[in-house]
Design an enzyme around this catalytic site. Structure first.
Site, PDB file in Angstrom:
ATOM      1  N   CYS A  60      12.546 -18.731  12.817  1.00  0.00           N
ATOM      2  CA  CYS A  60      13.888 -18.674  12.244  1.00  0.00           C
ATOM      3  C   CYS A  60      14.181 -19.981  11.519  1.00  0.00           C
ATOM      4  CB  CYS A  60      14.911 -18.462  13.359  1.00  0.00           C
ATOM      5  SG  CYS A  60      16.617 -18.464  12.784  1.00  0.00           S
ATOM      6  N   HIS A 102      16.304  -9.166  12.266  1.00  0.00           N
ATOM      7  CA  HIS A 102      16.582 -10.582  12.526  1.00  0.00           C
ATOM      8  C   HIS A 102      17.829 -11.034  11.751  1.00  0.00           C
ATOM      9  CE1 HIS A 102      15.019 -14.838  13.240  1.00  0.00           C
ATOM     10  NE2 HIS A 102      15.944 -15.032  12.321  1.00  0.00           N
ATOM     11  N   GLU A 103      17.905 -10.646  10.472  1.00  0.00           N
ATOM     12  CA  GLU A 103      19.026 -11.102   9.639  1.00  0.00           C
ATOM     13  C   GLU A 103      20.338 -10.400  10.017  1.00  0.00           C
ATOM     14  OE1 GLU A 103      18.615 -13.763   8.113  1.00  0.00           O
ATOM     15  OE2 GLU A 103      16.423 -13.731   8.225  1.00  0.00           O
ATOM     16  N   HIS A 106      21.717 -12.139  12.856  1.00  0.00           N
ATOM     17  CA  HIS A 106      22.435 -13.366  12.453  1.00  0.00           C
ATOM     18  C   HIS A 106      23.882 -13.040  12.090  1.00  0.00           C
ATOM     19  CE1 HIS A 106      19.825 -16.823  12.485  1.00  0.00           C
ATOM     20  NE2 HIS A 106      18.871 -16.192  11.842  1.00  0.00           N
TER      21      HIS A 106
END
Ligand SMILES: [Zn+2]
Length: 134
Positions: A60, A102-103, A106
């Protein structure tokens, strides 16, 4: 959109697969991902469905040098608004599916460390402490 193209440039220069707006101090619900040489911009993305599971090494940009074994779905259907303002629905697989999850995490305030199993999470946290000491 200048901001989205700035983000695309950022992931290119950082050699990353994705970047979300809140990683660069913006509150817009936007992330960009790189798929081979193409950039994909997702505005207001939402996961519609996810299937499969694979554990693989993940990093990351917010945690330089830290990597962990994270389980992610291998096939994800995402709805989003494109840069042109159109509603899109896209199916992503494997590495790109991992980047998309993953994004979106976030954007939801979830870090990859939070997705690791208990033992891996503990290892990652202590490694991150070490890395920050360097
Ligand atoms: Zn990240």
């Amino acid at each position: 959109m200048g901001f989205a193209s700035d983000m695309c440039q950022a992931i290119t220069s950082l050699n990353a697969l994705g970047l979300s707006a809140n990683q660069v101090g913006k509150t817009e619900r936007i992330f960009v991902a790189k798929n081979e040489e193409r950039f994909l911009v997702f505005i207001n993305p939402k996961i519609i469905s996810q299937t499969g599971a694979e554990i693989a090494t993940e990093g990351c940009l917010s945690f330089p040098g830290l990597f962990g074994e994270i389980e992610r779905s291998t096939k994800v259907v995402v709805s989003a608004i494109s840069l042109q303002g159109k509603e899109i629905k896209i199916t992503v697989r494997d590495l790109l599916a991992r980047a998309v999850q993953h994004e979106i995490d976030h954007l939801d305030g979830i870090l990859f460390i939070d997705r690791a199993d208990k033992k891996e999470r503990k290892r990652m946290l202590s490694e991150w402490k070490e890395l920050r000491r360097l």
